[in-house]
Design a protein around this motif. Structure first.
Motif, short mmCIF file in Angstrom:
data_model
loop_
_atom_site.label_atom_id
_atom_site.label_comp_id
_atom_site.label_asym_id
_atom_site.label_seq_id
_atom_site.Cartn_x
_atom_site.Cartn_y
_atom_site.Cartn_z
N UNK A 1 42.14 27.46 -1.19
CA UNK A 1 42.65 26.10 -1.44
C UNK A 1 43.00 25.86 -2.90
N UNK A 2 42.14 26.28 -3.82
CA UNK A 2 42.33 25.92 -5.23
C UNK A 2 43.07 26.98 -6.03
N UNK A 3 42.80 28.26 -5.76
CA UNK A 3 43.47 29.30 -6.55
C UNK A 3 44.86 29.63 -6.01
N UNK A 4 45.09 29.44 -4.72
CA UNK A 4 46.35 29.86 -4.12
C UNK A 4 47.58 29.24 -4.80
N UNK A 5 47.57 27.94 -5.15
CA UNK A 5 48.74 27.40 -5.87
C UNK A 5 48.98 28.11 -7.20
N UNK A 6 47.91 28.37 -7.96
CA UNK A 6 48.04 29.09 -9.22
C UNK A 6 48.54 30.51 -8.98
N UNK A 7 48.02 31.15 -7.94
CA UNK A 7 48.42 32.51 -7.57
C UNK A 7 49.91 32.55 -7.21
N UNK A 8 50.35 31.56 -6.43
CA UNK A 8 51.76 31.53 -6.02
C UNK A 8 52.69 31.36 -7.21
N UNK B 1 35.24 31.87 -9.00
CA UNK B 1 36.07 32.63 -8.07
C UNK B 1 37.48 32.79 -8.63
N UNK B 2 38.02 31.69 -9.19
CA UNK B 2 39.37 31.78 -9.75
C UNK B 2 39.40 32.68 -10.99
N UNK B 3 38.38 32.57 -11.83
CA UNK B 3 38.30 33.45 -13.01
C UNK B 3 38.24 34.91 -12.59
N UNK B 4 37.41 35.19 -11.57
CA UNK B 4 37.28 36.56 -11.08
C UNK B 4 38.60 37.07 -10.52
N UNK B 5 39.32 36.20 -9.80
CA UNK B 5 40.59 36.62 -9.22
C UNK B 5 41.62 36.95 -10.31
N UNK B 6 41.73 36.07 -11.31
CA UNK B 6 42.67 36.31 -12.41
C UNK B 6 42.31 37.59 -13.15
N UNK B 7 41.02 37.78 -13.43
CA UNK B 7 40.58 38.97 -14.16
C UNK B 7 40.80 40.24 -13.35
N UNK B 8 40.50 40.22 -12.06
CA UNK B 8 40.66 41.41 -11.21
C UNK B 8 42.12 41.82 -11.09
N UNK B 9 43.01 40.84 -10.96
CA UNK B 9 44.43 41.17 -10.90
C UNK B 9 44.88 41.83 -12.21
N UNK B 10 44.40 41.32 -13.33
CA UNK B 10 44.77 41.86 -14.64
C UNK B 10 44.22 43.27 -14.83
N UNK B 11 42.98 43.51 -14.42
CA UNK B 11 42.33 44.80 -14.64
C UNK B 11 42.87 45.87 -13.68
N UNK B 12 42.99 45.51 -12.41
CA UNK B 12 43.40 46.49 -11.39
C UNK B 12 44.91 46.62 -11.26
#
Length: 481
Positions: free
Chosen positions: A312-319, A438-449
């Motif tokens: 719900x919250x990260x998906x708009x930022x992800x998109x 959760x959002x911080x982890x998602x942003x960081x994981x995308x950047x690292x991996x």
């Protein structure tokens, strides 16, 4: 008759977005005035019973609206912050790279979650010691203060390095409020329901969160549609927080009315009894005598909160930041998510009352784990607005089916004198540990991996581990608590 009445009333209530439907009464509640003289006594007795029942129904309706509007406000505000995370990062961390701006913005967002356990300890104890409604009044005032601080915060260009600190203070106030808000509101909803309708009334807590997301999404959509980028950066991003202050005072008025209408002990008997009044603290007593329940409850809520924050919250930022979609499309998807959560939560509550909390949670989480990877891969390979909305709708359905029964199950784990404290601690700690970042982890994981599918893997692991808690939690569906 009372259970049927509540079921019908709250079904109409949710689908009309919490407007008054007091005129819709079952036929058997209508008074038959064609009595003969010999039936006069029976008629008199039926009218005498009907008046208090009607008053009880009206007071219960007031309680539900007052309890749910606080959760709706909380998620309205959190949604608004998420939708404008990129703008906030640019205004308050201008010297950093775009990636670091976003990372610092969502990390500041997470501060509100870190402080939640403190709010849970404070307001859970207040609710169990002095009454549910006193705690609920305090939390909504604190939420208004947090909205005001962020809404009026000067930017980095105006006050330099103090600007991020002001945002952190605002998020901390909101976190303190939220730490006690959801736990206390959910507790009073669960306690107000009959045993075979606790899932339905408890689900209104998460349904109202979906409603808050819809409201936040609509406001953000209107801002993005009607204002230029320069206007949004200048003042437009502040509008949702001003709206949050106004909503908070509406909630305060409703809760004051609830306090006047709900003076009955059965609705606010969260005050400690003589037998437990000698305890040092409801929170300490909960840790001392119900520590395993707290641990398993936290484990249970982790899967739900991570999923809700990612979908719900990260998906708009992800998109916007990863898929490079237009902000209007991302906001539309978030609104779809809020609508689905609002409606599906009610269905989840009804299903959990019929088939049991564990059954609904287990099957929903299996479906969630199966759907996460295909959904993220699909929108990554073909990032169209329609695909995004379909993926978000599917994931939000599973999210509601697992979360609504979970937040009903948790207060059922604790005795009444400690229930608000137990629920507040479990929910706030679980949300704080994993949900807030959760959002911080998602942003960081995308950047690292370098993988755009990293958020799906992260969510799948959290949901799978969290589901193990069902092995140790007793299902008290339809049992007295």
């Amino acid at each position: 008759m009372g259970d049927n009445f509540l079921y019908k009333k709250f079904s109409f209530f949710v689908f009309s977005l919490f407007f008054d439907v007091s005129t819709l009464l079952p036929d058997k509640w209508k008074t038959n005035f064609n009595f003969s003289a010999k039936d006069a006594d029976v008629k008199h007795m039926s009218l005498a019973i009907e008046v208090p029942d009607a008053r009880k129904a009206a007071s219960t309706r007031t309680l539900v609206i007052a309890a749910t509007i606080g959760s709706a406000l909380e998620f309205f505000d959190f949604t608004a912050y998420s939708f404008f995370a990129i703008v906030i990062g640019k205004l308050f961390f201008p010297s950093l790279s775009p990636y670091m701006q976003l990372l610092m913005s969502v990390t500041t967002y997470g501060v509100g979650y870190v402080i939640r356990p403190v709010g849970g300890l404070i307001f859970g104890s207040i609710a169990d010691t002095y009454g549910r409604k006193k705690a609920m009044t305090a939390t909504v005032l604190l939420m208004a203060a947090g909205c005001a601080v962020i809404g009026f915060a000067p930017t980095y260009a105006q006050v330099g390095g103090f600007a991020p600190l002001i945002i952190v203070v605002g998020r901390a106030l909101q976190g303190l409020s939220a730490g006690g808000e959801v736990g206390t509101a959910t507790t009073i909803l669960v306690e107000s329901a009959s045993p075979n309708r606790r899932g339905l009334l408890g689900s209104l807590s998460f349904a109202s969160q979906g409603l808050g997301v819809v409201m936040g999404g609509l406001v953000a959509f209107a801002i993005n549609h009607n204002l230029s980028n320069s206007e949004i950066e200048s003042w437009g991003w502040r509008v949702p927080f001003y709206c949050g202050v106004c909503i908070a005072f509406v909630a305060l008025a409703l809760r004051t009315r609830m306090a006047e209408a709900e003076g009955q002990p059965h609705h606010d008997s969260g005050v400690l009894t003589n037998a437990t009044a000698t305890a040092r603290s409801p929170v300490l007593d909960a840790f001392k005598h119900h520590f395993p329940s707290i641990c398993f409850g936290v484990l249970l809520i982790i899967g739900s909160t991570v999923c809700a924050n990612i979908v719900t919250f990260y998906m708009p930022t992800y998109a916007i930041s990863v898929l490079h979609m237009a902000p209007s499309n991302a906001l539309a998807a978030a609104i779809v998510s809020g609508v689905v959560v609002c409606v599906a939560s009610i269905g989840a509550g009804i299903l959990s009352d019929r088939f049991g909390r564990k059954t609904v949670i287990l099957y929903a989480r299996i479906g969630l784990i199966v759907a996460l990877y295909p959904a993220f891969r699909w929108i990554s390979l073909d990032p169209t607005p329609v695909n995004l909305m379909v993926a978000v709708a599917v994931l939000s359905t599973f999210s509601a089916l697992t979360t609504a029964p979970s937040i009903t199950m948790i207060p059922e784990m604790f005795p009444r004198s400690l229930r608000a404290s137990g629920m507040s601690v479990v929910y706030s700690v679980g949300v704080s540990v994993f949900g807030g970042f959760a959002q911080t982890s998602a942003v960081w994981l995308i950047h690292v991996t370098g993988s755009t599918l990293a958020p799906a893997y992260y969510t799948m692991i959290c949901v799978a581990v969290s589901t193990l808690s069902l092995l140790f939690i007793r299902d008290k569906t339809r049992q007295p608590i």
